[in-house]
Design an enzyme around this catalytic site. Structure first.
Site, short mmCIF file in Angstrom:
data_model
loop_
_atom_site.label_atom_id
_atom_site.label_comp_id
_atom_site.label_asym_id
_atom_site.label_seq_id
_atom_site.Cartn_x
_atom_site.Cartn_y
_atom_site.Cartn_z
N TRP A 1 2.52 2.88 8.40
CA TRP A 1 1.62 1.71 8.07
C TRP A 1 2.44 0.55 7.36
O TRP A 1 3.07 0.82 6.56
CB TRP A 1 0.64 2.33 7.53
CG TRP A 1 -0.43 1.26 6.89
CD1 TRP A 1 -1.28 0.50 7.59
CD2 TRP A 1 -1.17 1.07 5.63
NE1 TRP A 1 -2.24 -0.40 6.97
CE2 TRP A 1 -1.72 0.01 5.73
CE3 TRP A 1 -0.61 1.62 4.26
CZ2 TRP A 1 -2.76 -0.51 4.59
CZ3 TRP A 1 -1.47 1.02 3.23
CH2 TRP A 1 -2.41 0.05 3.34
N ASP B 1 -1.34 10.05 1.50
CA ASP B 1 -1.95 9.07 1.97
C ASP B 1 -3.11 9.51 3.17
O ASP B 1 -2.85 9.75 4.22
CB ASP B 1 -1.21 7.88 2.67
CG ASP B 1 -1.95 6.45 3.07
OD1 ASP B 1 -3.35 6.70 2.70
OD2 ASP B 1 -1.37 5.68 3.09
N LYS C 1 -12.62 3.74 6.43
CA LYS C 1 -13.18 4.29 7.64
C LYS C 1 -13.99 5.19 8.08
O LYS C 1 -14.93 5.15 8.73
CB LYS C 1 -11.89 4.89 8.41
CG LYS C 1 -10.20 4.15 8.08
CD LYS C 1 -9.97 2.91 8.59
CE LYS C 1 -8.93 2.06 7.84
NZ LYS C 1 -8.34 1.11 8.50
C1 LIG Z 1 -2.34 4.90 6.65
C2 LIG Z 1 -3.43 3.60 5.83
N1 LIG Z 1 -2.99 3.90 4.52
C3 LIG Z 1 -3.90 3.25 3.69
C4 LIG Z 1 -4.82 2.44 4.59
C5 LIG Z 1 -5.81 1.34 3.48
O1 LIG Z 1 -7.09 1.77 3.48
P1 LIG Z 1 -8.07 0.60 2.65
O2 LIG Z 1 -8.69 -0.34 3.57
O3 LIG Z 1 -8.98 1.46 2.15
O4 LIG Z 1 -7.26 -0.24 1.75
C6 LIG Z 1 -5.05 2.06 5.74
C7 LIG Z 1 -5.85 1.16 6.33
O5 LIG Z 1 -5.43 0.68 7.31
C8 LIG Z 1 -4.12 2.87 6.63
O6 LIG Z 1 -3.92 2.79 7.83
#
Ligand SMILES: Cc1ncc(COP(=O)(O)O)c(C=O)c1O
Ligand SMILES: *[C@@H]1O[C@H](CO)[C@@H](O)[C@H](O)[C@H]1NC(C)=O
Ligand SMILES: *[C@@H]1O[C@H](CO)[C@@H](O)[C@H](O)[C@H]1NC(C)=O
Ligand SMILES: *[C@@H]1O[C@H](CO)[C@@H](O)[C@H](O)[C@H]1NC(C)=O
Ligand SMILES: *[C@@H]1O[C@H](CO)[C@@H](O)[C@H](O)[C@H]1NC(C)=O
Length: 416
Positions: free
Chosen positions: A142, A224, A260
């Site tokens: 990510w 994560d 999500k």
């Molecule tokens: C792998 C990963 N980690 C963390 C997040 C962060 O999510 P948030 O929107 O809750 O900060 C995302 C969001 O796209 C993600 O894909």
């Protein structure tokens, strides 16, 4: 004096955040055929955002509850929220729960949980200044992992092999070798499930091998978890890796996002779940995290955490939520099956079984940068330069158009 230059005249204009730039380009595109396969948010088969029915229901109850107010909530968060959040990732029967050696901190989304964990580790992990401790992220990962750990002060961010483009799958041996060769006590960022961007997760047998190497080398697991429920439709199955590491006696962190799986993207609901050796360690860790949070956001927002806590703490609402999550996961699975079928029916060059083998919100199509450019510029289909598509952007009405466009991109007919 009147004509003095701005104190900010030398500030360079930063590059836009790629994923949100893609969405604004999409919005400005007048083409009636345009499709957004970029940003990671769920869409219905009508291409619309979806407020989970259970969330609507709980929101109405909260709005009508006169005993709720807008006082500050504790810096570490709403206790009912952090407790129930830890419980869904660790499992109600977790030895970390019965052993009173888990704790949560409410954070601003999964991003905030990663950042708080990173700030804490930089200051306190195995010493009082760990700027030089290597932090490993998967290759690819990510886009924000590097930025979060770098901004928290880590100066040695490396990657472990993960994706094998030839196989279009996990590069297990490369991953194990890279962990074997990492300095002891390095920090490993692991995607709990539905790996972003590849949609490829280790199997339980593969996770066991990873845990074995990590234990041998005293590597610290920082999970994560942004997609629990989204990968398989089953909340327990998607938490398997985290629970396995806990069963193997690791101390670990897990950054949980409810963006999500509750569709609460703009409420910023996250939890940093901590598992340590004993109660005393958890208490000391949380006390330092409270000090960090105090200087960054001080007190977290209440609405999203109240929605999650109320849902998780009521068996009927919980069941409704699990079913809402399954609705989203099932739609993604259906789009995967239909896209693969259509690509194969069209005789698109290459193999497409990876589309149904990958899981979660994303698929790594294997389209190269010039093929992606063709998709965006000529077909008005927006996706990331690395070929990642959000499966939720597909609908029964745009699927044929997307598949035909992928075929054109893959056959190189764009060059004729
Ligand atoms: C792998 C990963 N980690 C963390 C997040 C962060 O999510 P948030 O929107 O809750 O900060 C995302 C969001 O796209 C993600 O894909
Ligand atoms: C209203 O909120 C209070 C405080 O959280 C809670 O104890 C109570 O059960 C809620 N009432 C209803 C009807 O949900
Ligand atoms: C901290 O890291 C060093 C290596 O840099 C290692 O020798 C030491 O044992 C570690 N301490 C603990 C408590 O893990
Ligand atoms: C922490 O360590 C890094 C590299 O080892 C060093 O550059 C930095 O000055 C140190 N910071 C503090 C506050 O000691
Ligand atoms: C709700 O929370 C209370 C207090 O923490 C707990 O005793 C109860 O088991 C929870 N109920 C559910 C369904 O999770």
């Amino acid at each position: 004096m009147a004509c003095a230059a701005s104190l900010f005249a030398a500030v360079p204009l930063a590059a836009p955040v790629v994923i949100f730039k893609l969405t604004s380009d999409f919005k400005e595109d007048p083409s009636p055929h345009k499709v957004n396969l970029g940003v990671g948010a769920y869409r219905t088969d009508e291409g619309k955002p979806w407020v989970l029915p259970v969330v609507r229901k709980v929101e109405k109850c909260l709005a009508n509850n006169e005993s709720l107010n807008h006082e500050y909530v504790p810096i570490l968060g709403i206790p009912e929220f952090t407790q129930s959040a830890c419980e869904i990732i660790l499992g109600a029967d977790s030895p970390a729960i019965s052993g009173h050696r888990k704790g949560g901190v409410q954070c601003l989304g999964g991003t905030g949980a990663l950042r708080l964990g990173a700030e804490f580790l930089r200051a306190w992990y195995n010493g009082t200044n760990n700027s030089a401790t290597p932090v490993y992220v998967s290759a690819p990962t990510w886009g924000n992992h590097n930025g979060v750990f770098g901004t928290a002060g880590f100066t040695d961010i490396r990657s472990y092999r993960y994706w094998d483009p030839a196989k279009r799958g996990l590069h297990l041996q490369g991953l194990l070798d890279d962990m074997e060769n990492a300095p002891e006590y390095s920090i490993m960022i692991l995607h709990a499930c539905a790996h972003n961007p590849t949609g490829t997760d280790p199997t339980p047998e593969e996770w066991k091998k990873i845990a074995e190497v990590m234990k041998k080398k005293s590597l610290f697991p920082f999970f994560d978890s942004a997609y629990q429920g989204f990968a398989s439709g089953d909340l327990d199955k998607d938490a398997w890796a985290v629970r396995y590491f806990v069963s193997q006696g690791f101390e670990l962190f897990c950054a949980q996002s409810f963006s999500k799986n509750f569709g609460l993207y703009n409420e910023r609901v996250g939890n940093l779940c901590i598992v340590a050796k004993d109660t005393d360690n958890v208490n000391r860790i949380r006390s330092q995290m409270e000090k960090i949070a105090r200087t960054v956001w001080s007190n977290p927002p209440a609405q999203g955490a109240r929605i999650v806590a109320a849902t998780l703490n009521d068996s009927a609402l919980f069941a409704e939520w699990a079913s809402n999550v399954k609705t989203m996961a099932d739609r993604v699975l259906l789009m995967r099956a239909l896209l693969r079928e259509k690509l194969e029916k069209l005789g698109t060059p290459g193999t497409w079984d990876h589309i149904t083998q990958q899981i979660g919100m994303f698929s790594f199509t294997g389209l190269n940068p010039s093929q992606v450019e063709y998709m965006v510029k000529k077909k008005h289909i927006y996706l990331l330069g690395n070929g990642r598509i959000n499966m939720c952007g597909l609908t029964t009405s745009n699927l044929d158009y997307v598949a035909e466009s992928i075929k054109e991109a893959a056959t190189g007919s764009q060059c004729q």
